[in-house]
Scaffold this motif. Structure first.
Motif, PDB file in Angstrom:
ATOM      1  N   THR A   1      56.257  36.548  38.409  1.00 56.17           N
ATOM      2  CA  THR A   1      54.968  36.847  39.053  1.00 56.17           C
ATOM      3  C   THR A   1      54.384  35.626  39.751  1.00 56.17           C
ATOM      4  O   THR A   1      53.678  35.766  40.749  1.00 56.17           O
ATOM      5  N   THR A   2      54.673  34.419  39.239  1.00 56.06           N
ATOM      6  CA  THR A   2      54.124  33.221  39.879  1.00 56.06           C
ATOM      7  C   THR A   2      54.686  33.017  41.283  1.00 56.06           C
ATOM      8  O   THR A   2      54.110  32.285  42.083  1.00 56.06           O
TER       9      THR A   2
ATOM     10  N   GLY B   1      48.676  45.945  43.951  1.00 60.18           N
ATOM     11  CA  GLY B   1      47.970  44.679  43.793  1.00 60.18           C
ATOM     12  C   GLY B   1      47.199  44.666  42.493  1.00 60.18           C
ATOM     13  O   GLY B   1      46.396  45.563  42.221  1.00 60.18           O
ATOM     14  N   LEU B   2      47.417  43.651  41.677  1.00 63.48           N
ATOM     15  CA  LEU B   2      46.844  43.598  40.341  1.00 63.48           C
ATOM     16  C   LEU B   2      46.484  42.145  40.037  1.00 63.48           C
ATOM     17  O   LEU B   2      47.248  41.235  40.348  1.00 63.48           O
ATOM     18  N   LYS B   3      45.311  41.937  39.446  1.00 64.50           N
ATOM     19  CA  LYS B   3      44.886  40.575  39.114  1.00 64.50           C
ATOM     20  C   LYS B   3      45.075  40.254  37.636  1.00 64.50           C
ATOM     21  O   LYS B   3      44.908  39.098  37.224  1.00 64.50           O
ATOM     22  N   HIS B   4      45.405  41.260  36.847  1.00 65.32           N
ATOM     23  CA  HIS B   4      45.611  41.073  35.412  1.00 65.32           C
ATOM     24  C   HIS B   4      46.883  41.813  34.986  1.00 65.32           C
ATOM     25  O   HIS B   4      47.300  42.755  35.658  1.00 65.32           O
TER      26      HIS B   4
ATOM     27  N   ASN C   1      42.135  39.690  28.995  1.00 64.45           N
ATOM     28  CA  ASN C   1      42.761  39.811  30.333  1.00 64.45           C
ATOM     29  C   ASN C   1      43.807  40.908  30.436  1.00 64.45           C
ATOM     30  O   ASN C   1      44.416  41.066  31.504  1.00 64.45           O
TER      31      ASN C   1
ATOM     32  N   LYS D   1      46.652  35.026  33.164  1.00 63.88           N
ATOM     33  CA  LYS D   1      46.270  36.159  34.018  1.00 63.88           C
ATOM     34  C   LYS D   1      47.394  36.538  34.985  1.00 63.88           C
ATOM     35  O   LYS D   1      47.147  36.872  36.153  1.00 63.88           O
ATOM     36  N   LEU D   2      48.624  36.497  34.508  1.00 64.16           N
ATOM     37  CA  LEU D   2      49.759  36.841  35.363  1.00 64.16           C
ATOM     38  C   LEU D   2      49.971  38.359  35.321  1.00 64.16           C
ATOM     39  O   LEU D   2      50.117  38.940  34.244  1.00 64.16           O
ATOM     40  N   PRO D   3      50.013  39.004  36.480  1.00 61.96           N
ATOM     41  CA  PRO D   3      50.030  40.481  36.535  1.00 61.96           C
ATOM     42  C   PRO D   3      51.381  41.115  36.243  1.00 61.96           C
ATOM     43  O   PRO D   3      51.940  41.858  37.058  1.00 61.96           O
TER      44      PRO D   3
END
Length: 589
Positions: A345-346, A431-434, A409, A375-377
């Motif tokens: 995810t990074t 798209g996801l922030k968590h 989170n 907080k990696l989705p």
């Protein structure tokens, strides 16, 4: 004609046999396993593959004083039959019957309870160290582990420690190149090279200070006995490499080792599977996941799929067939799977990490530190959530809502049907922030026409499924099916409102306020432990907002549930439709 097996109820009788009669006993033991599993179902291939090894171990070692620890335990049927459970073996995995796995409470021959992989070496080493501390230098401690399980991190941790001890430990590698699916990874290739005698590097097990021997033919009972006799005289950590064929003795099981791992019912004489009538049935949730991720991955090149050794069970195999470069089987390595996904995810990838609910427990630290804290989705798809049936206590996925809900989170979603599963998978890849955990059950859903156009789900929202003026029932996930049926059968169904909350975290607080104000009594229903789960979240909401409503929390009680069909287990804890109907009617009185 009376068989040798008829006279054997414990290993003591086994040891009275002449060694030349053991191949005949092996033949009879295979037939016994095949005949029972053909009608009662269970794990077949693994036990057939270790028949000679099982007989040899009990023939040479003084069990139960000498201790055998079977890794996972899929392969322990022969062991159970030879250790006093032959006459009750037909109850295997049935309600009130034998467990499908070794279990300490069941027999003193079961030295350690198992069900998840890669624990045998650590447990056996612990026993061996304890024996030495007590001054017992003669007791033998034997861990039998497969080539898929030994590639797991915990197995290496055990080997690493054992190599610097003087513990009386024997590790037997049952090498058949397959777990449930074919084994993967560099260690698998190393073992293949050893078997082909093309391995040029130093022996990895000798490098870890084990006295290594093998590989030997695991179906040559005389060779196994000879080597075990020799190893009994050697002190310190020892390692025996045994080559076996999973499904040995049943042609179909040898040829299709994946399907015959746990084949269901089959013809004991021919080996042919008994076809199940599956026309016009809803799909399995795992197949909805498998087909949907392929559909989404063809539209979004950043999507990848990850599974720890369960491509068939998770149905990620569909993506592995169609888009192999973006689908990863990492072996029995749940911790690695989670942190691998975090790393991806990074760099902008969208990993769908598919792990059985019960197996994600093994990667709890990684979920917290490597994913949620940053907080990696990562998208966790938790298959086999809730009660799973005959595999029993080690495999029920009834703790995920509890152990995940406390993690900051992390979003938690439970689809009530196949369409909801598709739509949440579609939504999160936009798209996801968590990170998010999507948990769904084993088996079939409820919707035949499930391939509907995608629709976006608003995060943290629940929905009303039915209006009612007195009692509000809040459900989470697929248990909504039982709840809806129960309400329909109630004396006054118009009195009962039904809400699918969908998200355990974050809760739809706006909807909850709208529920609590007009309804005096609230009932929560979940196929998760009542301690710390969905119902607990609703109780916390009520307390925080000073609501005085009567709240009943229904779910899995605070004890380990054993094996049995899902329907039977639901009945035993009051989560089947009939039991819920009675409960709702009683509450309305």
């Amino acid at each position: 004609m009376q068989k040798l097996l008829d006279h054997i109820n414990t290993p003591k009788e086994l040891r009275l046999l002449d060694q030349k009669d053991l191949p005949q006993l092996a033949k009879e033991l295979r037939e016994f396993i095949i005949n029972i599993v053909a009608t009662k179902e269970g794990h077949l291939g693994a036990s057939l593959g270790v028949v000679e090894l099982t007989i040899a171990l009990h023939y040479i070692f003084n069990t139960p004083e000498d201790q055998l620890i079977w890794d996972v335990g899929h392969q322990a049927y022969g062991h159970k039959i030879l250790t006093g459970r032959k006459d009750s073996f037909h109850t295997n995995r049935q309600v009130g019957g034998l467990s499908g796995f070794p279990k300490r409470a069941e027999s003193n021959y079961d030295a350690f309870g198992v069900g998840h992989s890669s624990t045998s070496i650590s447990a056996a080493l612990g026993m061996a160290i304890a024996s030495r501390l007590k001054g017992d230098t003669k007791k033998q401690h034997i861990a039998i582990i497969g080539d898929a399980s030994i590639a797991s991190g915990m197995a290496f941790e055990g080997l690493n420690h054992a190599g610097v001890t003087n513990a009386n430990l024997l590790v037997i590698l049952n090498d058949n190149a397959i777990g449930i699916d074919p084994s993967v990874g560099a260690l698998k290739q190393y073992l293949t090279n050893v078997k082909k005698e093309t391995q040029k590097q130093d022996n990895i097990f000798e490098a870890l200070n084990f006295d290594y021997s093998g590989p030997i033919d695991g179906h040559d009972i005389n060779a196994i006995i000879s080597e075990l006799e020799r190893l009994k005289t050697i002190s310190g950590p020892k390692f025996l490499h045994v080559i076996t064929t999973k499904g040995k003795g049943l042609k179909q099981a040898e040829e299709d080792q994946v399907k015959y791992h746990a084949p269901g019912k089959f013809n004991a004489q021919t080996g042919d599977l008994i076809a199940r009538t599956e026309t016009n049935q809803p799909p399995k949730y795992q197949d909805v996941f498998g087909h949907t991720i392929v559909e989404l991955a063809k539209q979004n090149e950043n999507i990848v799929g990850i599974t720890p050794a369960m491509p068939t069970g998770s149905s990620l195999k569909y993506m592995m067939d169609e888009i192999p470069e973006r689908a990863f089987d990492v072996g029995i390595a749940e911790q690695h799977a989670v942190t691998l996904a975090a790393g991806m995810t990074t760099q902008g990838l969208i990993p769908f990490c598919n792990i059985y609910s019960t197996f994600l427990q093994r990667a709890y630290d990684q979920v917290i530190h490597d994913v949620a804290l940053q907080k990696l989705p990562v998208i966790f798809c938790l298959d086999r959530a809730g009660l799973v049936g005959q595999d029993g206590a080690t495999h029920h996925g009834v703790y995920d809502l509890s152990y995940l809900r406390c993690i900051p989170n992390l979003i938690i979603f439970a689809p009530r049907n196949e369409i909801e599963l598709r739509n949440i998978m579609y939504t999160v890849q936009l798209g996801l922030k968590h990170p998010i955990a999507i948990r769904y059950p084993r088996g079939r859903g409820v919707t035949i026409d499930w391939k509907q156009p995608f629709s976006k789900i608003e995060m943290g929202t629940g929905i009303q499924l039915k209006k009612g003026n007195r009692l509000a029932v809040l459900s989470i996930g697929a248990i909504a099916k039982n709840v809806a049926k129960a309400i329909k059968n109630c004396q006054t169904p118009q009195s009962i409102a039904h809400y699918d909350m969908r998200f355990v975290k974050p809760l739809d607080e706006s909807l909850l306020h709208a529920i609590f104000k007009p309804h005096e009594t609230i009932i929560t229903v979940e196929d998760n432990a009542v301690k710390g789960g969905f119902g607990s979240a609703i109780l916390e909401f009520a307390s925080e907002n000073n609501y005085k409503n009567t709240i009943h929390v229904l779910g899995v009680p605070d004890h380990f549930l054993e094996h049995g069909s899902v329907n039977t287990l639901h009945q035993s804890i009051g989560l089947d439709a009939d039991s819920l109907t009675l409960y709702f009617n009683k509450t309305l009185l």
